[in-house]
Design a protein around this motif. Sequence first.
Motif, PDB file in Angstrom:
ATOM      1  N   UNK A  14       0.896  -1.259   0.046  1.00  0.00           N
ATOM      2  CA  UNK A  14       0.087  -0.087  -0.106  1.00  0.00           C
ATOM      3  C   UNK A  14       1.035   1.264   0.034  1.00  0.00           C
TER       4      UNK A  14
ATOM      5  N   UNK B 179       4.787   3.114   0.925  1.00  0.00           N
ATOM      6  CA  UNK B 179       6.475   3.009   1.252  1.00  0.00           C
ATOM      7  C   UNK B 179       6.785   4.234   1.750  1.00  0.00           C
TER       8      UNK B 179
ATOM      9  N   UNK C  87       6.742  -4.695  -7.690  1.00  0.00           N
ATOM     10  CA  UNK C  87       5.635  -4.219  -7.318  1.00  0.00           C
ATOM     11  C   UNK C  87       5.417  -2.840  -8.040  1.00  0.00           C
TER      12      UNK C  87
ATOM     13  N   UNK D  85       7.122   4.535  -9.724  1.00  0.00           N
ATOM     14  CA  UNK D  85       6.239   3.655 -10.615  1.00  0.00           C
ATOM     15  C   UNK D  85       6.337   2.241 -10.061  1.00  0.00           C
ATOM     16  N   UNK D  86       7.488   1.794  -9.704  1.00  0.00           N
ATOM     17  CA  UNK D  86       7.667   0.521  -9.344  1.00  0.00           C
ATOM     18  C   UNK D  86       8.846   0.123  -8.276  1.00  0.00           C
TER      19      UNK D  86
ATOM     20  N   UNK E  48      -3.064   6.370 -13.319  1.00  0.00           N
ATOM     21  CA  UNK E  48      -3.170   4.836 -13.342  1.00  0.00           C
ATOM     22  C   UNK E  48      -2.088   4.229 -12.929  1.00  0.00           C
TER      23      UNK E  48
ATOM     24  N   UNK F 240       2.638   6.418  -8.021  1.00  0.00           N
ATOM     25  CA  UNK F 240       2.652   6.482  -6.652  1.00  0.00           C
ATOM     26  C   UNK F 240       3.216   7.916  -6.232  1.00  0.00           C
TER      27      UNK F 240
ATOM     28  N   UNK G  56       4.623  12.642  -0.294  1.00  0.00           N
ATOM     29  CA  UNK G  56       4.226  13.466   0.484  1.00  0.00           C
ATOM     30  C   UNK G  56       5.145  13.681   1.685  1.00  0.00           C
TER      31      UNK G  56
ATOM     32  N   UNK H 175       6.407   9.779   2.075  1.00  0.00           N
ATOM     33  CA  UNK H 175       5.559   8.678   2.260  1.00  0.00           C
ATOM     34  C   UNK H 175       5.077   8.635   0.748  1.00  0.00           C
ATOM     35  N   UNK H 176       4.974   7.395   0.101  1.00  0.00           N
ATOM     36  CA  UNK H 176       4.571   7.176  -1.238  1.00  0.00           C
ATOM     37  C   UNK H 176       3.427   6.096  -1.377  1.00  0.00           C
ATOM     38  N   UNK H 177       2.355   6.587  -1.975  1.00  0.00           N
ATOM     39  CA  UNK H 177       1.370   5.901  -2.217  1.00  0.00           C
ATOM     40  C   UNK H 177       0.269   6.103  -3.312  1.00  0.00           C
ATOM     41  N   UNK H 178      -0.667   5.437  -3.674  1.00  0.00           N
ATOM     42  CA  UNK H 178      -1.443   5.869  -4.504  1.00  0.00           C
ATOM     43  C   UNK H 178      -2.260   7.356  -4.094  1.00  0.00           C
ATOM     44  N   UNK H 179      -2.672   8.202  -5.062  1.00  0.00           N
ATOM     45  CA  UNK H 179      -3.187   9.543  -4.804  1.00  0.00           C
ATOM     46  C   UNK H 179      -4.273   9.318  -4.076  1.00  0.00           C
ATOM     47  N   UNK H 180      -4.527   9.812  -2.963  1.00  0.00           N
ATOM     48  CA  UNK H 180      -5.978   9.717  -1.968  1.00  0.00           C
ATOM     49  C   UNK H 180      -6.722  10.887  -2.215  1.00  0.00           C
ATOM     50  N   UNK H 181      -8.009  10.574  -2.549  1.00  0.00           N
ATOM     51  CA  UNK H 181      -8.761  11.834  -2.889  1.00  0.00           C
ATOM     52  C   UNK H 181      -9.023  12.829  -1.308  1.00  0.00           C
TER      53      UNK H 181
END
Lengths: 313, 313
Positions: free
Chosen positions: A203, A205, A298, B203-204, B278, B281, B284, B297-303
């Motif tokens: 989720x 890093x 990942x 990206x990965x 799509x 990551x 922030x 901290x790296x993760x998918x964009x959170x609304x």
Amino acid sequence: MPPLLSGGYLRVVLACARRAGLSAGSRGSHGGPGCVRDNPAGSGLLRGELDRFRGITVRLAQLDSLDADSFQRGLQAAVQQWRSEGRIAVWLHIPILQSRFIAPAAALGFRFHHAESDSSTLALWLGEGPSRLPGYATHQVGVAGAVFDENTRKILVVQDRNKLKNMWKFPGGLSEPGEDIGDTAVREVFEETGIESEFRSVLSIRQQHAHPGAFGKSDMYIICRLRPRSLTIRFCQHECLRCEWMALTELASTENATPVTSRAARLLLYGSREGFDKIDLTAEELPAVYTGLFYKLYHRELPDRYKTMAGLD
Amino acid sequence: MPPLLSGGYLRVVLACARRAGLSAGSRGSHGGPGCVRDNPAGSGLLRGELDRFRGITVRLAQLDSLDADSFQRGLQAAVQQWRSEGRIAVWLHIPILQSRFIAPAAALGFRFHHAESDSSTLALWLGEGPSRLPGYATHQVGVAGAVFDENTRKILVVQDRNKLKNMWKFPGGLSEPGEDIGDTAVREVFEETGIESEFRSVLSIRQQHAHPGAFGKSDMYIICRLRPRSLTIRFCQHECLRCEWMALTELASTENATPVTSRAARLLLYGSREGFDKIDLTAEELPAVYTGLFYKLYHRELPDRYKTMAGLD
């Protein structure tokens, strides 16, 4: 990336005792406890292995009978020889019980590159300009498991026993050498809470430097999404003060959680309501080009048509 | 995670010379080059700092006049004392020029925990059962930059000079101590290719163990998406054999790229056609709870509505 000094093989046999005369000038004050044997029974051989980056590796395995001062004279002569031959680096592997050779090498400019368990590795840069030697491991990797039960919409949280503030967080811990991220998460969750689980995705890093819990090195903290395979908590009394299944909405809202836990809880809430594909990094195993080994990769789920490039251009 | 042994402070002053009698039985064969001074002029003090995890830390800074055998006797007596007081671990910090004390400590069971530059740290576990001492850094972190020019739909690729096979890949390299992922990518891209760029996303992540280029440690290889700020290539002749702007579709299709490069190229192709959201990551900065420092901290964009939990429950 600077070229790595390793590989290849060539014996460079150096008779220390004979060459000692070349280097007598710089022995001395740092050369061990100040005990010089006049008849260095070992006066052994420094064998160097040449690598394809013009470095030399020396393994001090069989120098039991050599004293520190003879070693220093021999090493100095050898370094002079290697320098004249255009070598750019020397690596010294020293078993812990032969550590009397470290200070003499340090007096010639060698420094620790790394050490672990029963041996140390020292290095000396001989090339032009600043050292281009590769560094050693810079990060510890910690992994936490966010175990979410989709049936009850509850998530597994703990409070550490040895912390100053009692904040809710996910169970987790440092990865063991050679352990994959997901395996660390599953293992740590089980050890701390007694809950069995399976890896679903990565989720988030976090990278943090000069970490007090990492001997001043950097810390990579990875949160995984896990699915529970058991529900009865039997938490480790040594490590945890509390452990419970908490409503995900409560964890996402409480002020009594670490910032990274709050953020991950909100990310999970988003995923649980709008689809986990919105938040997941999935894992895949791919072959390494040079070693024939495999690694885990990942990233966001990639549609099959892009994976295979079938019909795409 | 096992509790970390650090912090706290208490002086435990031990007069080595007086206690030497307690431990004379086990000195000997491994204690350095076999040179014992009968009048240990130093016969100094081993000062231990107590931490809140019941460990003791000793810093060997001022033992210039102590010989290795006297040190070993003093250390053995001190360890016996600490054990009787219920301490569970001893840490020894040894400056490189004092390395004559390493083998004597090893003869008492100490082993290297780590070493770097001009000092080493040895540890001895005194607690029950197997050691619960935390390990040292286990991973090197390499970062590659996938610099994609949205105007030309070309991507920046290189071939390494020192490889056996000439495969296309992204420029990149090992992170410097304390360097953020995105900064490593931008720096390495510039050093290798002369291209200036800015960080967009992660990206990965690839995790690979027992890595030959990491002294047997694990390797974490992270690919970032970068946006170019300059376009004229001036590549580093030492590191690169070739460097060019290649059509992304070509990189995604060629067999002459490493598997991880192919995969990332296909991911980028997907993102470039269907939206980078799509595949990205985002990064922030958040505050660390205990240290007051910040981390990334790296993760998918959170609304935003999930980030703030405004109106959500």
